[in-house]
Design a protein around this motif. Structure first.
Motif, mmCIF file in Angstrom:
data_model
loop_
_atom_site.group_PDB
_atom_site.id
_atom_site.type_symbol
_atom_site.label_atom_id
_atom_site.label_comp_id
_atom_site.label_asym_id
_atom_site.label_seq_id
_atom_site.Cartn_x
_atom_site.Cartn_y
_atom_site.Cartn_z
ATOM 1 N N ARG A 1 0.822 -1.214 0.000
ATOM 2 C CA ARG A 1 0.000 0.000 0.000
ATOM 3 C C ARG A 1 0.859 1.268 0.000
ATOM 4 O O ARG A 1 0.635 2.186 -0.797
ATOM 5 C CB ARG A 1 -0.915 0.000 1.229
ATOM 6 C CG ARG A 1 -1.902 1.167 1.257
ATOM 7 C CD ARG A 1 -2.693 1.185 2.560
ATOM 8 N NE ARG A 1 -1.845 1.505 3.699
ATOM 9 C CZ ARG A 1 -1.476 2.756 4.025
ATOM 10 N NH1 ARG A 1 -1.876 3.783 3.285
ATOM 11 N NH2 ARG A 1 -0.727 2.971 5.079
ATOM 12 N N ALA B 1 -4.489 -7.439 -3.556
ATOM 13 C CA ALA B 1 -5.565 -6.683 -4.200
ATOM 14 C C ALA B 1 -6.055 -5.556 -3.299
ATOM 15 O O ALA B 1 -6.244 -4.413 -3.743
ATOM 16 C CB ALA B 1 -6.707 -7.626 -4.557
ATOM 17 N N GLU B 2 -6.263 -5.869 -2.037
ATOM 18 C CA GLU B 2 -6.741 -4.870 -1.082
ATOM 19 C C GLU B 2 -5.746 -3.726 -0.943
ATOM 20 O O GLU B 2 -6.127 -2.552 -0.908
ATOM 21 C CB GLU B 2 -6.969 -5.542 0.267
ATOM 22 C CG GLU B 2 -7.576 -4.648 1.321
ATOM 23 C CD GLU B 2 -7.834 -5.407 2.618
ATOM 24 O OE1 GLU B 2 -6.887 -5.506 3.430
ATOM 25 O OE2 GLU B 2 -8.937 -5.914 2.792
ATOM 26 N N LEU C 1 -3.640 -2.711 -3.122
ATOM 27 C CA LEU C 1 -3.580 -1.955 -4.376
ATOM 28 C C LEU C 1 -4.898 -1.261 -4.696
ATOM 29 O O LEU C 1 -4.994 -0.540 -5.699
ATOM 30 C CB LEU C 1 -3.198 -2.889 -5.529
ATOM 31 C CG LEU C 1 -1.770 -3.443 -5.502
ATOM 32 C CD1 LEU C 1 -1.585 -4.482 -6.594
ATOM 33 C CD2 LEU C 1 -0.744 -2.321 -5.654
ATOM 34 N N GLY C 2 -5.915 -1.507 -3.885
ATOM 35 C CA GLY C 2 -7.207 -0.881 -4.124
ATOM 36 C C GLY C 2 -7.909 -1.411 -5.352
ATOM 37 O O GLY C 2 -8.611 -0.672 -6.058
ATOM 38 N N ASP C 3 -7.754 -2.710 -5.609
ATOM 39 C CA ASP C 3 -8.354 -3.326 -6.789
ATOM 40 C C ASP C 3 -9.058 -4.613 -6.370
ATOM 41 O O ASP C 3 -8.697 -5.230 -5.367
ATOM 42 C CB ASP C 3 -7.274 -3.630 -7.837
ATOM 43 C CG ASP C 3 -7.836 -3.777 -9.239
ATOM 44 O OD1 ASP C 3 -8.591 -4.739 -9.477
ATOM 45 O OD2 ASP C 3 -7.498 -2.943 -10.094
ATOM 46 N N ARG C 4 -10.025 -5.045 -7.159
ATOM 47 C CA ARG C 4 -10.727 -6.287 -6.850
ATOM 48 C C ARG C 4 -9.884 -7.509 -7.173
ATOM 49 O O ARG C 4 -10.100 -8.583 -6.614
ATOM 50 C CB ARG C 4 -12.038 -6.355 -7.638
ATOM 51 C CG ARG C 4 -13.038 -5.284 -7.245
ATOM 52 C CD ARG C 4 -14.273 -5.334 -8.099
ATOM 53 N NE ARG C 4 -14.955 -6.623 -7.977
ATOM 54 C CZ ARG C 4 -16.041 -6.946 -8.685
ATOM 55 N NH1 ARG C 4 -16.541 -6.084 -9.558
ATOM 56 N NH2 ARG C 4 -16.600 -8.133 -8.520
ATOM 57 N N ASP C 5 -8.913 -7.337 -8.087
ATOM 58 C CA ASP C 5 -8.076 -8.463 -8.525
ATOM 59 C C ASP C 5 -6.610 -8.083 -8.357
ATOM 60 O O ASP C 5 -6.184 -7.008 -8.798
ATOM 61 C CB ASP C 5 -8.373 -8.809 -9.983
ATOM 62 C CG ASP C 5 -7.515 -9.949 -10.490
ATOM 63 O OD1 ASP C 5 -7.823 -11.123 -10.197
ATOM 64 O OD2 ASP C 5 -6.494 -9.663 -11.162
ATOM 65 N N ALA C 6 -5.825 -8.970 -7.734
ATOM 66 C CA ALA C 6 -4.430 -8.654 -7.434
ATOM 67 C C ALA C 6 -3.609 -8.445 -8.699
ATOM 68 O O ALA C 6 -2.838 -7.477 -8.808
ATOM 69 C CB ALA C 6 -3.819 -9.767 -6.586
ATOM 70 N N GLY D 1 -4.564 -5.274 -10.485
ATOM 71 C CA GLY D 1 -4.066 -4.120 -9.753
ATOM 72 C C GLY D 1 -2.584 -3.896 -9.969
ATOM 73 O O GLY D 1 -2.130 -2.747 -10.118
ATOM 74 N N ALA E 1 -2.021 -2.603 -13.525
ATOM 75 C CA ALA E 1 -2.392 -1.190 -13.602
ATOM 76 C C ALA E 1 -1.321 -0.300 -12.977
ATOM 77 O O ALA E 1 -0.997 0.770 -13.505
ATOM 78 C CB ALA E 1 -3.738 -0.969 -12.908
ATOM 79 N N LEU E 2 -0.762 -0.734 -11.851
ATOM 80 C CA LEU E 2 0.297 0.042 -11.207
ATOM 81 C C LEU E 2 1.513 0.148 -12.117
ATOM 82 O O LEU E 2 2.071 1.235 -12.300
ATOM 83 C CB LEU E 2 0.686 -0.606 -9.877
ATOM 84 C CG LEU E 2 1.857 0.043 -9.129
ATOM 85 C CD1 LEU E 2 1.539 1.480 -8.754
ATOM 86 C CD2 LEU E 2 2.228 -0.769 -7.893
#
Length: 381
Positions: free
Chosen positions: A211, A297-298, A300-305, A308, A311-312
Motif C-alpha cells: 500500500r 488486491a486490497e 492496491l485498491g483493486d478487486r483483482d491482485a 491491480g 495497472a500500477l
C-alpha cells in the motif's frame, strides 16, 4: 471465520540501527560511523554515486592522523550488478590493503551487495546509505555471481549494523529507474506472502508495504518535481525499508528465485527484471494462494491482485518484457534461453511455493515475461 486453530510460529528480529533523517545524511554520518567503533573507513560507491559520496564524506578526514574522527582510508568504486566474484575479491583486497575498520556503502543494491561481500569474509561492520529502493541494506542476504550462476546465502555478519536513510538522496534517480526500483521493493513484499518462513507478522507488514509503495510511487511518478515529491520519496524509501524487513524474515520465494536465475545467466538490470517478472509470478501463484492474492488486491485498491499490479506498472511506465532489457554490454536475453533458464528455475523453486513448479510451468511463465504477454491472458500489455 473459525477460532479453533491455535496460532504458533517462530520469528527472529534482526539487530540493526535504522535512522531516517530527511535531508540530514551528511550531518549525521560522522556520528553514526563513530557509533560503530572504528575510524578507518573504506568507502564503497560506484562511479555513478561518486559525486554524491564525495559530498556526503566531505566533512570526514581524508588521511590518517587528521583527527580523532572517522577517516576515509580508501575508495572502492568497481561496483558491478549481481556482485561478480572477481569484484568481491578486489573489494576484499582493498579493505585489507587500507586497514579498513568500517565499510561505508553509498548507493543501490549492487553497492550494498559489494560491501556485504567484504563483510562476509572479514566481519567488518557496514554502514549503508541507500540511494535507491533496493532494500539490500536491511537484510542478511548476500549474493555472488560466477560463471553465469548467482548464488545467495544468509549470514548475520553481512547485515549492515546501521542504515542511514535520507530520501533526498534519491531525488536524482531518473523517474523510470525510481519506478523500477520501487517495484523491486514491492516484489519483496508480494513474494514474502508465500516464502518459506512467512509468519502472521510478515503478512501484515507485506500488505502495508504494498500500500505504502503503490501510493508513494504513483505520487512520485505523477509529479516528480512538484511540491509533494519530497514526501512521496519519503514514503517510497519507508516502503522499501518495510519490504526488506519482510523479505529478511520470510525468505526468498519463487519470484526471487526466477530473478536470481535471470540475473546470473544474463546480467540483466536487477530492478527492471523484478518489475517485469512479478506480475507473472503473481498470476501463476494467485489461484493457489487466494489469501495472499486478497491482501495484494486490497493493498492496491483493486478487486483483482494481478489486475491491480498490471495497472500500477502501467501507471509507472515500468518495462513489461524481458526481451526489451539489455545487459551492461548491450546484449538481450534470447528466446532460445527460455528452456534452459526454466530448468534452473524449476530446480530452485522453493518447496513451500503454493503450487508445484515443473520445468514446463517455469518455461510458460518465462515465455510470457519474455514476450510481454499480459499475465491476465489478454494478450500483450
Amino acid at each position: 471465520m473459525t477460532h479453533d486453530t491455535r496460532l504458533g510460529f517462530d520469528r527472529e528480529t534482526l539487530a540493526q540501527r535504522v535512522v531516517f533523517a530527511p535531508g540530514a545524511a551528511a550531518s549525521r554520518l560522522a556520528d553514526e560511523l563513530r557509533r560503530l567503533g572504528g575510524t578507518r573507513v573504506l568507502l564503497v560507491a560506484g562511479s555513478a554515486e561518486a559525486e554524491l559520496a564525495d559530498r556526503l564524506t566531505a566533512d570526514l578526514a581524508t588521511r590518517p592522523g587528521a583527527g580523532a574522527g572517522p577517516v576515509v582510508v580508501g575508495v572502492f568504486d568497481a561496483v558491478r550488478p549481481h556482485v561478480p566474484v572477481a569484484v568481491a575479491e578486489a573489494a576484499r583486497a582493498t579493505a585489507a590493503e587500507t586497514g579498513a575498520e568500517v565499510l561505508l556503502s553509498v548507493g543501490g543494491g549492487s553497492t550494498t551487495g559489494t560491501a556485504k561481500a567484504v563483510a562476509l569474509t572479514t566481519g567488518l561492520p557496514v554502514l549503508a546509505v541507500p540511494t535507491t529502493y533496493a532494500g539490500s541494506e536491511a537484510t542478511p542476504v548476500w549474493g555472488l555471481t560466477e560463471h553465469g550462476r548467482k548464488r545467495t546465502g544468509v549470514d548475520p555478519v553481512v547485515l549492515p549494523r546501521t542504515v542511514l536513510y535520507d530520501a533526498d538522496l534519491t531525488a536524482t534517480l531518473p523517474v523510470g529507474l525510481a519506478a523500477a526500483s520501487g517495484l523491486n521493493a514491492l516484489a519483496h513484499a508480494v513474494d514474502a506472502l508465500w516464502a518459506p518462513r512467512v509468519d502472521p507478522v510478515d503478512t501484515v507488514l507485506a500488505g502495508e508495504t504494498v500500500r505504502v509503495l503503490a501510493e508513494g510511487l504513483r505520487a512520485l511518478v505523477a509529479d516528480p518535481d512538484g511540491p509533494g515529491a519530497p514526501a512521496a520519496r519519503d514514503r517510497c524509501l519507508y516502503g522499501a525499508h518495510l519490504s526488506a524487513v519482510v523479505f529478511a524474515s520470510a525468505g526468498s520465494g519463487l519470484h526471487h528465485k526466477v530473478c536470481h536465475v535471470l540475473g546470473g545467466a544474463h546480467d540483466l538490470p536487477h530492478a527492471d527484471t523484478h518489475a517485469v517478472v512479478l506480475p507473472h509470478v503473481l498470476a501463476f501463484n494467485a489461484p493457489a494462494a487466494p489469501e495472499a492474492a486478497r491482501r495484494v488486491a486490497e493493498a492496491l485498491g483493486d478487486r483483482d491482485a494481478v489486475a491491480g499490479l498490471v495497472a500500477l506498472a502501467r501507471d509507472l511506465g515500468a518495462p513489461t518484457a524481458l526481451r526489451d532489457l539489455r545487459g551492461p554490454d548491450g546484449t538481450r536475453m534470447r528466446e532460445a534461453d527460455l528452456a534452459p533458464d526454466a530448468a534452473l528455475v524449476a530446480e530452485a523453486a522453493p518447496p513451500s511455493n503454493p503450487r508445484p513448479v515443473a520445468p514446463a510451468d517455469a518455461e510458460q511463465l518465462l515465455r510470457a515475461a519474455w514476450a510481454g504477454t499480459d499475465p491476465r491472458g489478454d494478450g500483450e500489455r
